[in-house]
Design an enzyme around this catalytic site. Structure first.
Site, PDB file in Angstrom:
ATOM      1  N   GLY A  72       0.835  -1.189   0.000  1.00 29.92           N
ATOM      2  CA  GLY A  72       0.000   0.000   0.000  1.00 29.92           C
ATOM      3  C   GLY A  72       0.872   1.241   0.000  1.00 29.92           C
ATOM      4  O   GLY A  72       2.020   1.211  -0.455  1.00 29.92           O
ATOM      5  N   CYS A  73       0.354   2.340   0.510  1.00 27.48           N
ATOM      6  CA  CYS A  73       1.119   3.581   0.567  1.00 27.48           C
ATOM      7  C   CYS A  73       2.458   3.353   1.259  1.00 27.48           C
ATOM      8  O   CYS A  73       2.511   2.805   2.360  1.00 27.48           O
ATOM      9  CB  CYS A  73       0.319   4.649   1.306  1.00 27.48           C
ATOM     10  N   PHE A  74       3.546   3.778   0.629  1.00 27.09           N
ATOM     11  CA  PHE A  74       4.860   3.490   1.200  1.00 27.09           C
ATOM     12  C   PHE A  74       5.156   4.288   2.458  1.00 27.09           C
ATOM     13  O   PHE A  74       6.047   3.920   3.228  1.00 27.09           O
ATOM     14  CB  PHE A  74       5.994   3.660   0.187  1.00 27.09           C
TER      15      PHE A  74
END
Length: 237
Positions: free
Chosen positions: A59-61
Site C-alpha cells: 500500500g502507501c509506502f
C-alpha cells in the site's frame, strides 16, 4: 478518501481526525491486528553481520516505511517503486496505476539481528492487509498492491513457504493475495516522500492510516520495537 483529497484539508480536519482516531479502536488495516506465528522456514543465522536487503510493497509506502524504521535490526528504509521500469518510476506516473510499479520500500537490515522471515512476519502482522487485492485502506489501484519482491532463491522460498503456512493455519478470514515476484529493480522515490511519517506527523492521512500501524508494532512486537531516531543513516546504492 484519497491522499490527494486529504492534502487539501484544513487544520481543523487534523483536530477532528485526532478526535476520531482516539475514539475509534478499529484497526487501520481493516482487521484485527495480532502477532502472526513465526515462520517455519527461515534463513539460517549468518556467521557475520553482512547487511542484506528486502523489498516489500503493502500500500502507501509512507506507512510501511514508518513501520520498518521502528524494527530492531533494520538499518535504513527507503520509499520507492518496484515492478515497472526506470523510465516510469516517478510519483506522477506511478499514481496513474498503469506503469506496473507498486509503491514499495527497500529495507537494509542486519540478518544477525533480524531474519528475512521475521521481517515478513512484521509485514503481514502490522504493515499491510494481505487479503486486499490492488488496494490498501483508502488507496486503490495496482500501485497499492501487496507484493514481496524477492532478490534471491532463498527469499522466494521463505516468502512462499510463509504464505502457505499462514494459509494452512487460516490466519486470515480471506485468501492472501500478496504477490511473490522477482525484483527487477528498485527506484527510490522523490525526496519529499522519504521519512514522510516522521516529518509530517499532523498530516490527516498519517494520523488515520499510518500512526496506528506503528502503534500496533509496539503493542504486538515489543521485543522488536525501537524508536526511529536510532536508525543508522547510510547511503543508498
Amino acid at each position: 478518501m484519497s491522499r490527494r483529497t486529504l492534502f487539501s484539508l484544513s487544520s481543523l480536519t487534523v483536530t477532528l481526525a485526532l478526535a476520531v482516531l482516539s475514539a475509534c479502536s478499529a484497526p487501520a488495516i481493516g482487521r484485527d491486528v495480532v502477532a502472526l506465528p513465526d515462520p517455519k522456514v527461515d534463513a539460517a543465522a549468518p556467521a557475520s553481520h553482512t547487511d542484506q536487503v528486502a523489498v516489500l510493497a503493502g500500500g502507501c509506502f509512507w506507512g510501511v516505511d514508518a513501520v520498518f524504521k521502528h524494527v530492531k535490526g533494520v538499518k535504513q528504509v527507503w520509499s520507492g517503486y518496484a515492478g515497472g521500469n526506470a523510465g516510469t518510476a516517478t510519483y506522477s506516473q506511478v499514481s496513474d496505476g498503469d506503469t506496473g510499479h507498486a509503491e514499495s520500500v527497500k529495507i537494509l537490515y542486519d540478518p544477525a539481528q533480524i531474519s528475512y522471515g521475521q521481517l515478513l512476519r512484521v509485514f503481514f502482522s502490522v504493515a499491510t492487509d494481505p487479503t486486499q487485492l490492488n488496494r490498501q485502506g483508502p488507496d486503490t489501484g495496482t500501485q497499492y498492491r501487496s507484493a514481496i519482491f524477492y532478490g534471491s532463491d532463498e527469499q522466494q522460498r521463505i516468502a512462499t513457504a510463509y504464505i502457505a503456512q499462514l494459509t494452512a493455519a487460516k490466519a486470515f478470514d480471506a485468501p492472501i493475495v500478496t504477490q511473490v515476484v522477482p525484483l527487477k529493480g528498485f527506484y527510490t522515490a522523490e525526496a519529499y516522500h522519504q521519512d514522510y511519517f516522521r516529518l509530517n506527523p499532523n498530516n490527516p492521512y498519517i494520523i488515520i492510516n499510518d500512526a496506528p500501524k506503528v502503534a500496533h508494532l509496539k503493542q504486538v512486537f515489543p521485543e522488536l520495537y525501537r524508536s526511529a531516531e536510532t536508525v543508522v543513516s547510510v547511503q543508498l546504492h
